[in-house]
Structures are given as C-alpha cells and as structure tokens.
Design an enzyme around this catalytic site. Structure first.
Site, PDB file in Angstrom:
ATOM      1  N   GLY A  17       0.823  -1.210   0.000  1.00  0.00           N
ATOM      2  CA  GLY A  17       0.000   0.000   0.000  1.00  0.00           C
ATOM      3  C   GLY A  17       0.854   1.255   0.000  1.00  0.00           C
ATOM      4  CB  ALA A  18       4.278   1.731  -0.966  1.00  0.00           C
ATOM      5  CB  SER A 144      -6.536   1.608  13.067  1.00  0.00           C
ATOM      6  OG  SER A 144      -7.528   2.620  13.205  1.00  0.00           O
ATOM      7  CE1 TYR A 157      -8.884  -0.212   8.375  1.00  0.00           C
ATOM      8  CE2 TYR A 157      -9.505   0.937  10.374  1.00  0.00           C
ATOM      9  CZ  TYR A 157      -8.595   0.695   9.378  1.00  0.00           C
ATOM     10  OH  TYR A 157      -7.396   1.365   9.370  1.00  0.00           O
ATOM     11  CB  ALA A 158     -12.725  -1.168  14.597  1.00  0.00           C
TER      12      ALA A 158
END
Length: 263
Positions: A17-18, A144, A157-158
């Site tokens: 994811g760069a 996150s 997601y969490a």
C-alpha cells in the site's frame, strides 16, 4: 548523517500500500535511511511509479488485489522471484469501507478479512521463515486507533485491526529468539489523499482537532520515525509492541473536546 544503529543500509524492504498516504511516506522514509525498497499498490500505478521515481534507482513495483487470496499468493511469489529476499516487511495495505453496523453483510466482511487479516498471515508465512534462517528480520504492521476506540460504522475494520495486533503478538513470541521482531504502529486521525475532502470541511476539521491533545490532525510524515526506529537495530529488543502515533488521542480526548467530534 544517519546514525549506524538507525541505518537500514542494505536491508531489502517491502512496503504494501505504498502508492499514497502513510505507505508512501514510510517507503520514502525507509529509503532515506538506506533501505532498498520494493513497493506494492493496487489500482494506483501512477502513484506507485511516482514513489519509485522519488526514491530513485531500481525500485521494484508490484500490483496485487489483496481481497483475492490467489492474487496475494502470486504477489508473494513474484516478490521472492524478483527481490530474492525480504528483510523488512511493512504490512500497511488495508481497506476501510464504512457501513452502518446493521447493514454489514458477508461480502463486506469477506473483503475486509481477506485484505486486512488473511493477507498478513500469508505474507508473514512466506517472508518470516527466511528471516529466521538468516537471524534478522522486521515486520511492522500499520494498525489503527480504532482497534481500541472503535466506531459502529467501522466495526469490521476496527475488529480486524485488533485481530491483527493479536496475530502479530502471537507470532512474535515464536520468532523473537531467531532475531525477528514484529510490531504495530497505530495511527490516529491522519489526513491523507483518501480523506482530504472531509478535512476541507472546517466543521469536520474542528471536530477532529478538538479531540486530539496535541491540537492538530496527523500527517503521514508523523508516522515515519516510529517505522524507521522499529525497523532498525536500535529496536532489536522491542517485539509485540503497539506504538500509538495519534497525538495523544488514545490516552483520552483533549479537555473541552466537542461531544459530537468524529474521526
């Protein structure tokens, strides 16, 4: 001048994811400290090529859709074939699709599990054993604040960010004695390209900033130091850690925070 203990000279590094945001900043930061960087993207060839050009030299660029397990496996094969070895894995790529919790469905869950959790296990399974054989390796995942301060519209997601930390810590116990450390860096509210429009709204910006003790939203560059440190020899005695880089948000809202503030 880069201090030797923080130097990454000659370390072959893969950043997923760069092509933008945090991944871009981390890839550039690691390269600045001497790492030989390979970058991954999905659907952002121009962004990935721009990162490669900024780093300079021969920077391998790979594309893969991590919601597809076969594509993830093929990606790992391609990295090994082209790069030969990976000393540092930065597991940054993830998807975050917001949806009211009562509307969550199997497709929503499956995509998040594949991209945000299963891929981590696939890549560590491929890259970590060779690190153990060589007696040195680093895995750093982007976590996150939502792992500890979740929201209903990001429940999948969490939850998977919390699961990611558990997986990293579990594997870390098994590989630490072989010179491989595994850690997580957990951002808070970071303004990136994907959410720039939201931050253009003054009310939204004020609501976010009001909750953060240091008094501003974060930038991708704010995370680079933590990643560089954890990848270096200076952090060789740190493993299974979760380092929050969130302006203090994880210790509690700033005094006087607006009650309606949202991430």
């Amino acid at each position: 001048m880069t201090m030797p203990r923080f130097s990454l000279q000659g370390r072959r590094t893969l950043v997923t994811g760069a092509s933008s945001g945090i991944g871009r900043a981390v890839a550039l930061g690691l390269a600045e400290h001497g790492a030989d960087v390979a970058i991954h993207h999905f659907g952002n060839e121009s962004g990935a090529r721009d990162v490669a050009r900024t780093i300079g030299g021969n920077v391998p660029v790979f594309e893969a859709d991590f919601t597809d397990s076969a594509a993830t496996q093929a990606f790992a094969d391609a990295v090994i074939e082209q790069c030969g070895r990976i000393d540092i894995l930065i597991a940054n790529a993830a998807i975050e699709h917001r949806l009211p919790w009562r509307e969550v469905n199997d497709a929503h869950i499956d995509k998040h599990v594949a991209s945000n959790f299963a891929t981590l296990l696939t890549l560590t399974n491929r890259f970590v054993p060779p690190m153990m054989e060589r007696g040195w390796g680093r895995v750093v995942a982007t976590g996150s604040i939502m792992a500890t301060r979740p929201r209903a519209e990001t429940v999948v997601y969490a939850s998977l960010k919390a699961a990611q930390l558990t997986a990293m810590q579990g594997i870390a116990r098994e590989v630490g004695h072989r010179g491989v450390t595994m850690n997580v860096v957990s951002p808070g509210a970071i303004e990136i390209e994907a959410n720039a429009v939201r931050y253009e709204d003054p009310a939204f910006r004020r609501a976010v900033v009001a909750k953060i003790p240091v008094g501003r939203q974060g930038r991708p560059e704010d995370l680079v130091g933590a990643f560089v440190f954890l990848c270096s020899d200076a952090a060789g005695y740190i493993t299974g850690a979760n380092i929050p880089v969130d302006g203090g948000w994880s210790i509690g809202d700033a005094p006087g925070a607006l009650p309606q503030a949202a991430e």
